[in-house]
Write a protein that holds these residues in place. Structure first.
Motif, mmCIF file in Angstrom:
data_model
loop_
_atom_site.group_PDB
_atom_site.id
_atom_site.type_symbol
_atom_site.label_atom_id
_atom_site.label_comp_id
_atom_site.label_asym_id
_atom_site.label_seq_id
_atom_site.Cartn_x
_atom_site.Cartn_y
_atom_site.Cartn_z
ATOM 1 N N GLY A 87 28.615 45.978 39.393
ATOM 2 C CA GLY A 87 29.365 47.197 40.015
ATOM 3 C C GLY A 87 30.769 46.955 40.167
ATOM 4 O O GLY A 87 31.382 47.948 40.216
ATOM 5 N N VAL A 88 31.283 45.790 39.723
ATOM 6 C CA VAL A 88 32.771 45.548 39.513
ATOM 7 C C VAL A 88 33.215 45.821 38.335
ATOM 8 O O VAL A 88 32.654 45.317 37.248
ATOM 9 C CB VAL A 88 33.163 44.204 40.164
ATOM 10 C CG1 VAL A 88 34.700 44.063 39.617
ATOM 11 C CG2 VAL A 88 32.705 44.222 41.367
ATOM 12 N N TRP A 89 34.332 46.897 38.050
ATOM 13 C CA TRP A 89 34.801 47.104 36.777
ATOM 14 C C TRP A 89 35.883 46.324 36.484
ATOM 15 O O TRP A 89 36.850 46.232 37.435
ATOM 16 C CB TRP A 89 35.032 48.588 36.371
ATOM 17 C CG TRP A 89 33.648 49.423 36.456
ATOM 18 C CD1 TRP A 89 33.112 49.873 37.460
ATOM 19 C CD2 TRP A 89 33.076 49.931 35.226
ATOM 20 N NE1 TRP A 89 32.091 50.564 37.224
ATOM 21 C CE2 TRP A 89 31.928 50.584 35.679
ATOM 22 C CE3 TRP A 89 33.628 49.753 33.833
ATOM 23 C CZ2 TRP A 89 31.091 51.201 34.733
ATOM 24 C CZ3 TRP A 89 32.802 50.351 32.888
ATOM 25 C CH2 TRP A 89 31.353 50.688 33.324
ATOM 26 N N PHE A 90 36.365 45.790 35.355
ATOM 27 C CA PHE A 90 37.433 45.136 35.258
ATOM 28 C C PHE A 90 38.019 45.092 33.783
ATOM 29 O O PHE A 90 37.267 45.263 32.772
ATOM 30 C CB PHE A 90 37.482 43.542 35.612
ATOM 31 C CG PHE A 90 36.171 42.756 35.067
ATOM 32 C CD1 PHE A 90 36.374 42.089 33.927
ATOM 33 C CD2 PHE A 90 34.954 42.859 35.626
ATOM 34 C CE1 PHE A 90 35.130 41.220 33.447
ATOM 35 C CE2 PHE A 90 33.681 42.290 35.020
ATOM 36 C CZ PHE A 90 34.020 41.539 33.874
ATOM 37 N N LEU A 91 39.216 44.876 33.623
ATOM 38 C CA LEU A 91 39.910 44.720 32.103
ATOM 39 C C LEU A 91 39.922 43.161 31.828
ATOM 40 O O LEU A 91 40.169 42.502 32.421
ATOM 41 C CB LEU A 91 41.247 45.297 31.866
ATOM 42 C CG LEU A 91 41.150 46.811 31.876
ATOM 43 C CD1 LEU A 91 42.689 47.478 31.885
ATOM 44 C CD2 LEU A 91 40.579 47.359 30.593
ATOM 45 N N GLN A 92 39.731 42.953 30.479
ATOM 46 C CA GLN A 92 39.938 41.594 29.980
ATOM 47 C C GLN A 92 40.681 41.691 28.596
ATOM 48 O O GLN A 92 40.612 42.343 27.964
ATOM 49 C CB GLN A 92 38.543 40.710 29.873
ATOM 50 C CG GLN A 92 38.072 40.324 31.198
ATOM 51 C CD GLN A 92 36.763 39.371 30.683
ATOM 52 O OE1 GLN A 92 36.013 39.728 29.655
ATOM 53 N NE2 GLN A 92 36.217 38.437 31.686
ATOM 54 N N ALA A 93 41.839 40.765 28.611
ATOM 55 C CA ALA A 93 42.360 40.551 27.329
ATOM 56 C C ALA A 93 41.479 39.740 26.208
ATOM 57 O O ALA A 93 41.268 38.690 26.467
ATOM 58 C CB ALA A 93 43.926 39.954 27.649
ATOM 59 N N SER A 94 41.550 40.482 25.047
ATOM 60 C CA SER A 94 40.731 39.616 24.149
ATOM 61 C C SER A 94 41.531 38.565 23.712
ATOM 62 O O SER A 94 40.862 37.352 23.347
ATOM 63 C CB SER A 94 40.621 40.621 22.765
ATOM 64 O OG SER A 94 40.171 41.846 23.156
#
Length: 279
Positions: A23-30
């Motif tokens: 349920g937690v949305w997050f960005l990650q750097a490739s």
């Protein structure tokens, strides 16, 4: 890839991916995703238990949210990333330049007053709380050391990004050119209006019209806080090709991020963290 959720569409910035866990949305750097033994996240405000100005995933009770709800959010984060709650390490952020080196397991989740953390200890998720300021995550996979930095305007004026690189070099023999760095969502030059005090605090950078665009007839400027930090990193020897920058303005996207400037009257804080896995 465009993600459509909660009636919003969102295309992650180049070099970043948007993910969801529990349920937690997050960005990650490739760039950091390719770093073996390191996990990280620039969390959005989506996926928590908060309501009103603190909806949803607020991780700070200092702004007036119910502490029980904040702890529930931390529990949700722990479950989403499969990290024990007591392994998340944060600071009482004071908009300065103090950077803590953590070598042992801390007694409390919020360990001290400061604005940066460096550790070689695996399994500790070192984190920064933001609502417009610049979250900066650093990693050296060869020497197994990571850092998390909070770049507000005061810390930026004191070159906290450059100080973090210097500490990594002097304390852990890190070569700045081998560092991997990800800069997360923060207020953009479209929305960050500052006065002469802030401009003057930036020294020579304050005279660069690429960083400070004048607001006609007002004696104020639109500041690129992210770019100032990026330049401080490169001036410290970090390879520009090894810096991923999420050009996402938190004040423009209050649907997705907490923003002190974009939400007058109070708001929450999102978490950005980095952790080394393994032993």
């Amino acid at each position: 890839m465009t993600v459509k959720t909660r009636a919003f569409e969102y295309s992650p910035p180049e070099g970043f991916v948007l993910r969801r866990s529990g349920g937690v949305w997050f960005l990650q750097a490739s760039l950091l995703n390719a770093c073996d033994g390191v996990t990280h996240a620039f969390c959005t405000r989506w996926g928590g238990a908060g309501a009103g100005a603190f909806a949803d995933l607020n991780v700070s009770a200092a702004e007036g949210d119910d502490g029980r709800v904040v702890e529930k959010n931390w529990s949700m984060l722990a479950a989403a990333f499969r990290v024990r709650r007591d392994r998340f390490v944060t600071l009482h952020q004071v908009h300065g330049q103090e950077i803590m080196v953590v070598t042992d397991d801390p007694d409390t989740p919020e360990i001290a007053a400061g604005d940066g953390i460096i550790t070689t200890r695996a399994g500790l998720a070192i984190g920064i709380k933001t609502a417009d300021c610049v979250p900066i995550l650093l990693a050296d996979r060869a020497r197994r050391v990571i850092g998390a930095v909070h770049g507000g305007w005061r810390g930026t004026s004191l070159n906290i990004s450059g100080k973090a690189v210097r500490m990594l070099r002097e304390t852990f023999s890190v070569k700045p050119s081998e560092l991997l760095v990800a800069i997360g969502p923060a207020i953009g030059p479209c929305c960050y209006e500052v006065d002469e005090r802030v401009r003057d605090a930036m020294g020579d950078d304050g005279r660069d019209e690429l960083l400070f665009r004048p607001v006609t007839g007002r004696g104020r400027w639109m500041m690129d806080l992210v770019e100032v930090n990026r330049r401080q990193l490169t001036a410290s020897g970090v390879d520009p090709e090894r810096i991923a920058v999420a050009r996402v303005c938190t004040a423009c996207r209050t649907d997705m991020f907490f923003s002190h400037r974009g939400e007058p009257g109070g708001t929450g804080r999102q978490l950005s963290f980095i952790m080394m896995t393994g032993s």
